[in-house]
Structure formats: structure tokens, C-alpha cells
Design a protein around this motif. Structure first.
Motif, PDB file in Angstrom:
ATOM      1  N   UNK A  68       0.856  -1.187   0.000  1.00  0.00           N
ATOM      2  CA  UNK A  68       0.000   0.000   0.000  1.00  0.00           C
ATOM      3  C   UNK A  68       0.891   1.236   0.000  1.00  0.00           C
ATOM      4  N   UNK A  69       0.727   2.033  -1.045  1.00  0.00           N
ATOM      5  CA  UNK A  69       1.495   3.262  -1.188  1.00  0.00           C
ATOM      6  C   UNK A  69       0.520   4.393  -1.492  1.00  0.00           C
ATOM      7  N   UNK A  70       0.672   5.511  -0.802  1.00  0.00           N
ATOM      8  CA  UNK A  70      -0.159   6.675  -1.098  1.00  0.00           C
ATOM      9  C   UNK A  70       0.248   7.207  -2.466  1.00  0.00           C
ATOM     10  N   UNK A  71      -0.716   7.283  -3.361  1.00  0.00           N
ATOM     11  CA  UNK A  71      -0.413   7.706  -4.718  1.00  0.00           C
ATOM     12  C   UNK A  71      -0.906   9.138  -4.935  1.00  0.00           C
ATOM     13  N   UNK A  72      -2.192   9.354  -4.740  1.00  0.00           N
ATOM     14  CA  UNK A  72      -2.767  10.705  -4.784  1.00  0.00           C
ATOM     15  C   UNK A  72      -3.565  10.852  -3.482  1.00  0.00           C
ATOM     16  N   UNK A  73      -2.886  11.196  -2.388  1.00  0.00           N
ATOM     17  CA  UNK A  73      -3.554  11.210  -1.082  1.00  0.00           C
ATOM     18  C   UNK A  73      -4.678  12.231  -0.971  1.00  0.00           C
ATOM     19  N   UNK A  74      -4.669  13.272  -1.798  1.00  0.00           N
ATOM     20  CA  UNK A  74      -5.703  14.296  -1.731  1.00  0.00           C
ATOM     21  C   UNK A  74      -7.087  13.718  -2.035  1.00  0.00           C
ATOM     22  N   UNK A  75      -7.146  12.710  -2.863  1.00  0.00           N
ATOM     23  CA  UNK A  75      -8.438  12.083  -3.167  1.00  0.00           C
ATOM     24  C   UNK A  75      -8.529  10.667  -2.607  1.00  0.00           C
ATOM     25  N   UNK A  76      -7.569  10.292  -1.781  1.00  0.00           N
ATOM     26  CA  UNK A  76      -7.594   8.975  -1.157  1.00  0.00           C
ATOM     27  C   UNK A  76      -7.239   7.840  -2.112  1.00  0.00           C
ATOM     28  N   UNK A  77      -6.428   8.120  -3.123  1.00  0.00           N
ATOM     29  CA  UNK A  77      -6.049   7.130  -4.124  1.00  0.00           C
ATOM     30  C   UNK A  77      -4.748   6.468  -3.697  1.00  0.00           C
ATOM     31  N   UNK A  78      -4.800   5.155  -3.518  1.00  0.00           N
ATOM     32  CA  UNK A  78      -3.632   4.398  -3.095  1.00  0.00           C
ATOM     33  C   UNK A  78      -3.305   3.309  -4.106  1.00  0.00           C
ATOM     34  N   UNK A  79      -2.023   3.090  -4.288  1.00  0.00           N
ATOM     35  CA  UNK A  79      -1.560   1.924  -5.035  1.00  0.00           C
ATOM     36  C   UNK A  79      -1.581   0.806  -4.006  1.00  0.00           C
ATOM     37  N   UNK A  80      -2.646   0.052  -3.996  1.00  0.00           N
ATOM     38  CA  UNK A  80      -2.861  -0.967  -2.972  1.00  0.00           C
ATOM     39  C   UNK A  80      -3.123  -2.307  -3.645  1.00  0.00           C
ATOM     40  N   UNK A  81      -2.192  -3.237  -3.444  1.00  0.00           N
ATOM     41  CA  UNK A  81      -2.292  -4.561  -4.044  1.00  0.00           C
ATOM     42  C   UNK A  81      -2.190  -5.625  -2.962  1.00  0.00           C
ATOM     43  N   UNK A  82      -2.890  -6.730  -3.176  1.00  0.00           N
ATOM     44  CA  UNK A  82      -2.785  -7.892  -2.283  1.00  0.00           C
ATOM     45  C   UNK A  82      -3.341  -9.090  -3.033  1.00  0.00           C
ATOM     46  N   UNK A  83      -3.010 -10.247  -2.557  1.00  0.00           N
ATOM     47  CA  UNK A  83      -3.486 -11.486  -3.176  1.00  0.00           C
ATOM     48  C   UNK A  83      -4.161 -12.334  -2.106  1.00  0.00           C
ATOM     49  N   UNK A  84      -5.258 -12.994  -2.498  1.00  0.00           N
ATOM     50  CA  UNK A  84      -5.951 -13.902  -1.582  1.00  0.00           C
ATOM     51  C   UNK A  84      -6.278 -15.187  -2.335  1.00  0.00           C
ATOM     52  N   UNK A  85      -7.065 -16.041  -1.727  1.00  0.00           N
ATOM     53  CA  UNK A  85      -7.392 -17.330  -2.320  1.00  0.00           C
ATOM     54  C   UNK A  85      -8.195 -17.237  -3.601  1.00  0.00           C
ATOM     55  N   UNK A  86      -8.895 -16.143  -3.811  1.00  0.00           N
ATOM     56  CA  UNK A  86      -9.660 -15.972  -5.042  1.00  0.00           C
ATOM     57  C   UNK A  86      -8.797 -15.392  -6.163  1.00  0.00           C
ATOM     58  N   UNK A  87      -7.993 -14.407  -5.852  1.00  0.00           N
ATOM     59  CA  UNK A  87      -7.182 -13.763  -6.887  1.00  0.00           C
ATOM     60  C   UNK A  87      -5.942 -14.577  -7.258  1.00  0.00           C
ATOM     61  N   UNK A  88      -5.456 -15.395  -6.344  1.00  0.00           N
ATOM     62  CA  UNK A  88      -4.256 -16.204  -6.591  1.00  0.00           C
ATOM     63  C   UNK A  88      -4.366 -17.048  -7.859  1.00  0.00           C
ATOM     64  N   UNK A  89      -5.405 -17.894  -8.028  1.00  0.00           N
ATOM     65  CA  UNK A  89      -5.480 -18.678  -9.266  1.00  0.00           C
ATOM     66  C   UNK A  89      -5.790 -17.824 -10.501  1.00  0.00           C
ATOM     67  N   UNK A  90      -6.510 -16.725 -10.330  1.00  0.00           N
ATOM     68  CA  UNK A  90      -6.839 -15.868 -11.469  1.00  0.00           C
ATOM     69  C   UNK A  90      -5.599 -15.164 -12.022  1.00  0.00           C
ATOM     70  N   UNK A  91      -4.707 -14.755 -11.140  1.00  0.00           N
ATOM     71  CA  UNK A  91      -3.463 -14.125 -11.569  1.00  0.00           C
ATOM     72  C   UNK A  91      -2.606 -15.137 -12.326  1.00  0.00           C
ATOM     73  N   UNK A  92      -2.470 -16.342 -11.768  1.00  0.00           N
ATOM     74  CA  UNK A  92      -1.693 -17.377 -12.453  1.00  0.00           C
ATOM     75  C   UNK A  92      -2.304 -17.750 -13.796  1.00  0.00           C
ATOM     76  N   UNK A  93      -3.618 -17.859 -13.838  1.00  0.00           N
ATOM     77  CA  UNK A  93      -4.298 -18.191 -15.085  1.00  0.00           C
ATOM     78  C   UNK A  93      -4.103 -17.091 -16.130  1.00  0.00           C
ATOM     79  N   UNK A  94      -4.166 -15.844 -15.714  1.00  0.00           N
ATOM     80  CA  UNK A  94      -3.920 -14.726 -16.635  1.00  0.00           C
ATOM     81  C   UNK A  94      -2.517 -14.806 -17.217  1.00  0.00           C
ATOM     82  N   UNK A  95      -1.553 -15.070 -16.362  1.00  0.00           N
ATOM     83  CA  UNK A  95      -0.173 -15.186 -16.831  1.00  0.00           C
ATOM     84  C   UNK A  95       0.005 -16.328 -17.813  1.00  0.00           C
ATOM     85  N   UNK A  96      -0.583 -17.457 -17.506  1.00  0.00           N
ATOM     86  CA  UNK A  96      -0.461 -18.625 -18.378  1.00  0.00           C
ATOM     87  C   UNK A  96      -1.165 -18.396 -19.713  1.00  0.00           C
TER      88      UNK A  96
END
Length: 171
Positions: A68-96
Motif C-alpha cells: 500500500x502506497x499513497x499515490x494521490x492522497x488528496x483524493x484517497x487514491x492508493x496503489x494498494x495490491x494484495x493477493x488472496x485465495x480468489x485472486x491467486x489462481x486468477x493471476x496465475x491463469x492470466x499469466x499462463x
């Protein structure tokens, strides 16, 4: 396991294909564009496999590898990334699937620079969609993804490609 917060793995997974796409115009010969795109796709896929094998705990269902990195804090915009059990296979599938798409389009002769540029742009944005934890970042990644997909359909699609591309954008 080592501390995954030492390095922004997820940001690299998203930004590598996005930024690498802009290197395509610098490649002197069109035939090298295929190899460049394949190298970027395969490297990003390999990096995904490494990161998830080394730093992702399949027994933990919470968000992992969070950044999580503050990107445009004036509007509350953050570069916020994380992976969980749902996104984990979708990310791998996208790459493949995207890496396999690069191989499948190997003999493409109509505008290969534009095609592989759009494919890499779509790849990075797609991974960003699945990893985004900020609604504005999700929306930005989704919109970045729509443009290359629309162009890929409308330029390299089948006989009714304009109709299909229009339907894609409308839905």
C-alpha cells in the motif's frame, strides 16, 4: 519463509508487462517483437510462480503480500495490491493464458508491433485488476484493460469484429 514485504513483488508483477509494452517501439526489427513479448510474458509468469510458491501460504485465506502506497492522497487514491485465495489462481491463469496467446499469435503478420504492445498492456492491466485493493485502482486497471481488448477484437477479430468489439464495449 522470508519477509515478503522486503520487495514489492505484486507491483513488479503488474508493472513489468505494462512498462515493457512501451519498449516495443524501440525494437529495431519487427521479427524480434515476438521474442521480446514472449520473454516478458514468460518472465512475468515465472516470477508469479516463484513469488506464489515462495511467499504465498495456501493455508492462510486472508490477504497476503499486501502493498500500500499513497499515490494521490488528496483524493484517497492508493496503489494498494494484495493477493488472496480468489485472486491467486486468477493471476496465475492470466499469466499462463496470455503467455500462451503470445505463442499462439507467433505467425501474425498484420501489425505485429501493435498487437504485442496491446497484448502486454492488457496482461499488466489484467493482473492489476485481480490484485487491486483500492476501488479507484481497480477502476483504472479495468479501464486500461478495456482499450487493448477492444482494439485486439476490432483489428484482429473475425468477420464480424466491429460488431463484436462494439458489443464488448457496451457490455
Amino acid at each position: 519463509m522470508s519477509n515478503p514485504l522486503e520487495f514489492p513483488w505484486l507491483s513488479v508483477l503488474v508493472l513489468l508487462p505494462l512498462l515493457a509494452a512501451f519498449g516495443i517501439p524501440l525494437i529495431p526489427q519487427s521479427r524480434w517483437v515476438r521474442w521480446y513479448a514472449l520473454a516478458v510474458g514468460a518472465f512475468d509468469l515465472g516470477l508469479m510462480v516463484y513469488v506464489f510458491a515462495r511467499h504465498y501460504d495456501l493455508q492462510d485465506f486472508s490477504l497476503q503480500l499486501a502493498e500500500r502506497y499513497a499515490w494521490v492522497p488528496q483524493i484517497g487514491f492508493h496503489w494498494s495490491l494484495a493477493v488472496d485465495g480468489l485472486s491467486f489462481p486468477l493471476v496465475l491463469l492470466s499469466g499462463l493464458i496470455t503467455t500462451l496467446s503470445i505463442v499462439a499469435a507467433w505467425n501474425l503478420s498484420h501489425k505485429p508491433r501493435l498487437f504485442f504492445f496491446l497484448l502486454l498492456l492488457m496482461y499488466g492491466a489484467q493482473v492489476g485488476v485481480f490484485l487491486a485493493q483500492d476501488m479507484l485502482l481497480f477502476f483504472l486497471m479495468w479501464e486500461i484493460e478495456l482499450v487493448p481488448v477492444y482494439l485486439l477484437i476490432s483489428i484482429w477479430g473475425g468477420p464480424k469484429r466491429q460488431y463484436a468489439a462494439t458489443k464488448f464495449i457496451l457490455y
